[in-house]
Motif scaffolding. Structure first.
Motif, PDB file in Angstrom:
ATOM      1  N   LEU A  21       0.795  -1.093   0.091  1.00  0.00           N
ATOM      2  CA  LEU A  21       0.163   0.017   0.018  1.00  0.00           C
ATOM      3  C   LEU A  21       0.788   1.339   0.043  1.00  0.00           C
ATOM      4  O   LEU A  21       0.673   2.236  -0.791  1.00  0.00           O
ATOM      5  N   THR A  22       1.893   1.277   0.847  1.00  0.00           N
ATOM      6  CA  THR A  22       2.815   2.482   0.960  1.00  0.00           C
ATOM      7  C   THR A  22       3.640   2.340  -0.595  1.00  0.00           C
ATOM      8  O   THR A  22       3.581   3.712  -1.052  1.00  0.00           O
ATOM      9  N   ILE A  23       3.714   1.591  -0.945  1.00  0.00           N
ATOM     10  CA  ILE A  23       4.785   1.735  -2.313  1.00  0.00           C
ATOM     11  C   ILE A  23       3.497   1.931  -3.518  1.00  0.00           C
ATOM     12  O   ILE A  23       3.980   2.784  -4.488  1.00  0.00           O
ATOM     13  N   PRO A  57       3.646   7.185  -6.049  1.00  0.00           N
ATOM     14  CA  PRO A  57       3.379   7.939  -7.285  1.00  0.00           C
ATOM     15  C   PRO A  57       2.331   9.166  -6.980  1.00  0.00           C
ATOM     16  O   PRO A  57       2.503   9.879  -7.810  1.00  0.00           O
ATOM     17  N   SER A  58       1.434   8.963  -6.013  1.00  0.00           N
ATOM     18  CA  SER A  58       0.484   9.942  -5.784  1.00  0.00           C
ATOM     19  C   SER A  58       0.832  10.835  -4.826  1.00  0.00           C
ATOM     20  O   SER A  58      -0.102  11.670  -4.243  1.00  0.00           O
ATOM     21  N   ARG A  59       1.951  10.890  -4.414  1.00  0.00           N
ATOM     22  CA  ARG A  59       2.392  11.649  -3.074  1.00  0.00           C
ATOM     23  C   ARG A  59       2.083  13.137  -3.360  1.00  0.00           C
ATOM     24  O   ARG A  59       1.601  14.115  -2.533  1.00  0.00           O
ATOM     25  N   TYR A  99      -2.738   6.328 -11.098  1.00  0.00           N
ATOM     26  CA  TYR A  99      -2.430   6.091  -9.530  1.00  0.00           C
ATOM     27  C   TYR A  99      -3.370   4.827  -9.055  1.00  0.00           C
ATOM     28  O   TYR A  99      -2.396   4.065  -8.123  1.00  0.00           O
ATOM     29  N   GLN A 100      -4.425   4.702  -9.473  1.00  0.00           N
ATOM     30  CA  GLN A 100      -5.070   3.429  -9.010  1.00  0.00           C
ATOM     31  C   GLN A 100      -4.575   2.166  -9.577  1.00  0.00           C
ATOM     32  O   GLN A 100      -4.397   1.293  -8.594  1.00  0.00           O
ATOM     33  N   ALA A 101      -4.098   2.311 -10.690  1.00  0.00           N
ATOM     34  CA  ALA A 101      -3.686   1.161 -11.186  1.00  0.00           C
ATOM     35  C   ALA A 101      -2.081   0.660 -10.357  1.00  0.00           C
ATOM     36  O   ALA A 101      -2.167  -0.589 -10.239  1.00  0.00           O
ATOM     37  N   ALA A 102      -1.560   1.738 -10.144  1.00  0.00           N
ATOM     38  CA  ALA A 102      -0.237   1.596  -9.483  1.00  0.00           C
ATOM     39  C   ALA A 102      -0.252   0.978  -7.866  1.00  0.00           C
ATOM     40  O   ALA A 102       0.139  -0.034  -7.588  1.00  0.00           O
TER      41      ALA A 102
END
Length: 129
Positions: free
Chosen positions: A76-78, A82-84, A109-112
């Motif tokens: 989850l953290t990883i 990308p959306s930070r 971002y959802q896909a990642a």
């Protein structure tokens, strides 16, 4: 394999993944209340996962569930990494008092996020059995 480690190591692994997740959320949103709420939810989620593992037909052990929790939270953290910048923007708006009707979370971002969590959960399953 990992589920055969001593319980203190697994607890340390779960605590480290919780700490890294909460630290990342705190750095990205800069809102302490959200960080505290997520910390409490993470602890509740860990305890819930261990309880549900015991109630399953296969009777997953607490060790296996701690490995799954650690890997899922790390995934989850990883996946949120990308959306930070988006979280920084939304956090700044919240601190200024701006409230939107909806908060957009783009599909890329959802896909990642989904790929990261699924891959880490599969790794946890493989490494804990």
């Amino acid at each position: 394999m990992l589920a055969q480690l001593p319980l203190p190591y697994l607890l340390l692994m779960a605590a480290a993944s919780t700490f890294v997740f909460c630290l990342a959320i705190d750095r990205w949103t800069k809102t302490r209340k959200l960080t505290v709420v997520l910390f409490v939810l993470c602890i509740g989620g860990c305890l819930g996962m261990v309880a549900v593992g015991r109630l399953q037909y296969q009777h997953w052990s607490a060790r296996q569930m701690l490995v799954l929790y650690s890997f899922a939270l790390t995934g989850l953290t990883i996946g949120l990494f990308p959306s930070r910048r988006l979280f920084l923007e939304y956090g700044a708006e919240l601190r200024r008092g701006v409230k939107r009707d909806t908060y957009e979370y783009p599909a890329r971002y959802q896909a990642a996020l989904y790929v990261s969590v699924v891959v880490m959960c599969l790794l946890a399953f493989i490494l804990s059995t």
